[in-house]
Design a protein around this motif. Structure first.
Motif, PDB file in Angstrom:
ATOM      1  N   ARG A  21      -7.462  -7.134   0.107  1.00  0.00           N
ATOM      2  CA  ARG A  21      -8.453  -7.851  -0.841  1.00  0.00           C
ATOM      3  C   ARG A  21      -8.306  -7.211  -2.179  1.00  0.00           C
ATOM      4  O   ARG A  21      -7.837  -7.821  -3.260  1.00  0.00           O
ATOM      5  CB  ARG A  21      -9.575  -8.198  -0.310  1.00  0.00           C
ATOM      6  CG  ARG A  21     -10.481  -9.076  -1.140  1.00  0.00           C
ATOM      7  CD  ARG A  21     -11.941  -9.277  -0.589  1.00  0.00           C
ATOM      8  NE  ARG A  21     -12.725  -9.774  -1.685  1.00  0.00           N
ATOM      9  CZ  ARG A  21     -14.135  -9.658  -1.413  1.00  0.00           C
ATOM     10  NH1 ARG A  21     -14.587  -9.575  -0.375  1.00  0.00           N
ATOM     11  NH2 ARG A  21     -14.867 -10.317  -2.545  1.00  0.00           N
ATOM     12  N   LEU A  22      -8.517  -5.907  -1.917  1.00  0.00           N
ATOM     13  CA  LEU A  22      -8.501  -5.110  -3.285  1.00  0.00           C
ATOM     14  C   LEU A  22      -7.099  -5.127  -4.261  1.00  0.00           C
ATOM     15  O   LEU A  22      -7.027  -5.137  -5.219  1.00  0.00           O
ATOM     16  CB  LEU A  22      -9.038  -3.662  -3.151  1.00  0.00           C
ATOM     17  CG  LEU A  22     -10.534  -3.674  -2.703  1.00  0.00           C
ATOM     18  CD1 LEU A  22     -10.704  -2.051  -2.219  1.00  0.00           C
ATOM     19  CD2 LEU A  22     -11.431  -3.993  -3.974  1.00  0.00           C
ATOM     20  N   LEU A  23      -6.138  -5.130  -3.179  1.00  0.00           N
ATOM     21  CA  LEU A  23      -4.649  -4.802  -3.679  1.00  0.00           C
ATOM     22  C   LEU A  23      -4.334  -6.083  -4.370  1.00  0.00           C
ATOM     23  O   LEU A  23      -3.625  -6.264  -5.338  1.00  0.00           O
ATOM     24  CB  LEU A  23      -3.503  -4.571  -2.649  1.00  0.00           C
ATOM     25  CG  LEU A  23      -3.847  -2.747  -2.335  1.00  0.00           C
ATOM     26  CD1 LEU A  23      -2.964  -2.748  -0.996  1.00  0.00           C
ATOM     27  CD2 LEU A  23      -3.460  -2.155  -3.341  1.00  0.00           C
ATOM     28  N   SER A  24      -4.553  -7.128  -3.622  1.00  0.00           N
ATOM     29  CA  SER A  24      -4.638  -8.771  -3.947  1.00  0.00           C
ATOM     30  C   SER A  24      -5.143  -8.810  -5.538  1.00  0.00           C
ATOM     31  O   SER A  24      -4.382  -9.632  -6.321  1.00  0.00           O
ATOM     32  CB  SER A  24      -4.839  -9.567  -3.091  1.00  0.00           C
ATOM     33  OG  SER A  24      -4.511  -9.731  -1.847  1.00  0.00           O
ATOM     34  N   CYS A  25      -6.055  -8.449  -5.716  1.00  0.00           N
ATOM     35  CA  CYS A  25      -6.930  -8.398  -6.981  1.00  0.00           C
ATOM     36  C   CYS A  25      -6.145  -7.744  -7.902  1.00  0.00           C
ATOM     37  O   CYS A  25      -5.989  -8.008  -9.216  1.00  0.00           O
ATOM     38  CB  CYS A  25      -8.300  -8.226  -6.932  1.00  0.00           C
ATOM     39  SG  CYS A  25      -9.253  -9.277  -6.277  1.00  0.00           S
ATOM     40  N   CYS A  26      -5.748  -6.535  -7.588  1.00  0.00           N
ATOM     41  CA  CYS A  26      -4.845  -5.653  -8.575  1.00  0.00           C
ATOM     42  C   CYS A  26      -3.761  -6.340  -9.116  1.00  0.00           C
ATOM     43  O   CYS A  26      -3.143  -6.107 -10.212  1.00  0.00           O
ATOM     44  CB  CYS A  26      -4.620  -4.248  -8.045  1.00  0.00           C
ATOM     45  SG  CYS A  26      -6.076  -3.189  -7.593  1.00  0.00           S
ATOM     46  N   TRP A  27      -3.273  -7.112  -8.119  1.00  0.00           N
ATOM     47  CA  TRP A  27      -1.832  -7.836  -8.500  1.00  0.00           C
ATOM     48  C   TRP A  27      -2.150  -8.955  -9.106  1.00  0.00           C
ATOM     49  O   TRP A  27      -1.256  -9.934  -9.236  1.00  0.00           O
ATOM     50  CB  TRP A  27      -0.910  -8.178  -7.016  1.00  0.00           C
ATOM     51  CG  TRP A  27      -0.523  -6.885  -6.289  1.00  0.00           C
ATOM     52  CD1 TRP A  27      -0.197  -5.871  -6.957  1.00  0.00           C
ATOM     53  CD2 TRP A  27      -0.224  -6.800  -5.091  1.00  0.00           C
ATOM     54  NE1 TRP A  27       0.025  -4.812  -5.972  1.00  0.00           N
ATOM     55  CE2 TRP A  27       0.103  -5.382  -4.747  1.00  0.00           C
ATOM     56  CE3 TRP A  27      -0.577  -7.543  -3.924  1.00  0.00           C
ATOM     57  CZ2 TRP A  27       0.465  -4.862  -3.554  1.00  0.00           C
ATOM     58  CZ3 TRP A  27      -0.037  -7.051  -2.699  1.00  0.00           C
ATOM     59  CH2 TRP A  27       0.264  -5.593  -2.725  1.00  0.00           C
ATOM     60  N   GLY A  28      -3.575  -9.701  -9.192  1.00  0.00           N
ATOM     61  CA  GLY A  28      -3.925 -10.752 -10.051  1.00  0.00           C
ATOM     62  C   GLY A  28      -3.918 -12.104  -9.390  1.00  0.00           C
ATOM     63  O   GLY A  28      -4.067 -13.064 -10.076  1.00  0.00           O
ATOM     64  N   SER A  29      -3.838 -11.893  -8.080  1.00  0.00           N
ATOM     65  CA  SER A  29      -4.335 -12.892  -7.005  1.00  0.00           C
ATOM     66  C   SER A  29      -5.623 -13.268  -7.221  1.00  0.00           C
ATOM     67  O   SER A  29      -5.992 -14.412  -6.595  1.00  0.00           O
ATOM     68  CB  SER A  29      -3.709 -12.585  -5.640  1.00  0.00           C
ATOM     69  OG  SER A  29      -2.283 -12.337  -5.543  1.00  0.00           O
TER      70      SER A  29
END
Length: 290
Positions: free
Chosen positions: A160-168
């Motif tokens: 979830r955190l990585l997805s937010c870092c990628w702009g998702s």
């Protein structure tokens, strides 16, 4: 290097020692006081949420019960561990059991019971056998016994955190709290494994400031941020969660908790029953060595 209590203390001596300055005093209070903080937060939630009838709150109920349990169990373990060599093992069996249940209490996905049982079984084995027979290797293995269940439970959060870092997804207060929680979880593991700062100045941090005390503080602060993140997610994502999945069931929440408690007690009972067969000399020698 100093500040140790007598390894054959009575229960009263152990209680009184929590009001005297030993190398365990701060360990006791850094988990005993947070127990009351989490109980206070739990009581406030009980007045605002319907834990009895609203099944959406049952995962939170399990979580709150266990974040109250694990610091209290740890505080008791540090208090009464010097009654005897056997008492020390049993105290920390329960301590590790409570930590394993805490990993279950996060309920991040459908297999938390595996993490719970892995944690308590491995901790008991390490504490009972490996630590006595191979003390120099036990620290690495005990650290792994903390890290592996944490990573196992946290993969969805990392995603979830990585997805937010990628702009998702867009940043939110919950993600900020989750990030703080992971930061303090890293500090907790680092302090547990590194023995800093006492490694740099042996004897100077015997009573205040050694790594186990700092490890306790970071663990509790991390749990606080985790709790805040859970509460924020629960409120802000309720509509989405209820529309995309079924409501939590009793067997999948409180039922899993009861099963986890029973299995943990069984594992602890098995290892505790084997303690009288542990060679007295090696156990006492190790206790004196610590």
């Amino acid at each position: 290097m100093s500040g140790y209590r007598h390894p054959r203390s009575s229960a009263l001596d152990c209680i009184l020692s929590s009001f005297q300055m030993t190398n365990e005093t701060v360990n006791i209070w850094t988990h005993f006081l947070p127990t009351w903080y989490f109980l206070w937060r739990f009581s406030v939630l009980c007045s605002s949420l319907d834990f009895l009838m609203d099944s959406y709150t049952w995962p939170l109920l399990v979580y709150m019960l266990l974040i109250c349990l694990y610091p209290f169990t740890s505080s008791c373990a540090h208090t009464f561990s010097t009654m005897s060599a056997e008492a020390r093992h049993i105290c920390y069996f329960f301590d590790y059991g409570a930590l394993s249940l805490y990993s279950l209490g996060t309920l991040r996905f459908s297999r938390p019971i595996l993490s719970c049982l892995f944690g308590v079984t491995l901790h008991c084995e390490l504490y009972w056998f490996v630590e006595l027979q191979f003390p120099h290797k036990s620290k690495i293995l005990r650290t792994a016994a903390f890290v592996v269940p944490f990573l196992f439970d946290s993969f969805p959060l990392f995603y979830r955190l990585l997805s937010c870092c990628w702009g998702s997804c867009s940043p939110s207060q919950a993600l900020a709290s989750h990030s703080y929680h992971l930061f303090f979880a890293f500090l907790t593991c680092f302090l547990f494994a590194s023995h800093l700062p006492e490694r740099l100045a042996p004897g100077r941090f015997d009573y205040i400031g050694h790594s186990h005390q700092l490890f306790h503080i970071c663990a509790v602060v991390g749990t606080h941020f985790q709790m805040e993140a859970v509460l924020t997610d629960m409120a802000s994502r309720k509509d989405w969660l209820t529309s995309h999945s079924s409501l939590p069931s009793f067997p999948a929440t409180l039922g899993v908790l009861v099963l986890g408690v029973l299995l943990n007690l069984g594992i602890i009972g098995i290892f505790s029953a084997g303690l009288p067969r542990t060679p007295r000399q090696s156990t006492s020698a190790h206790l004196h060595q610590e």
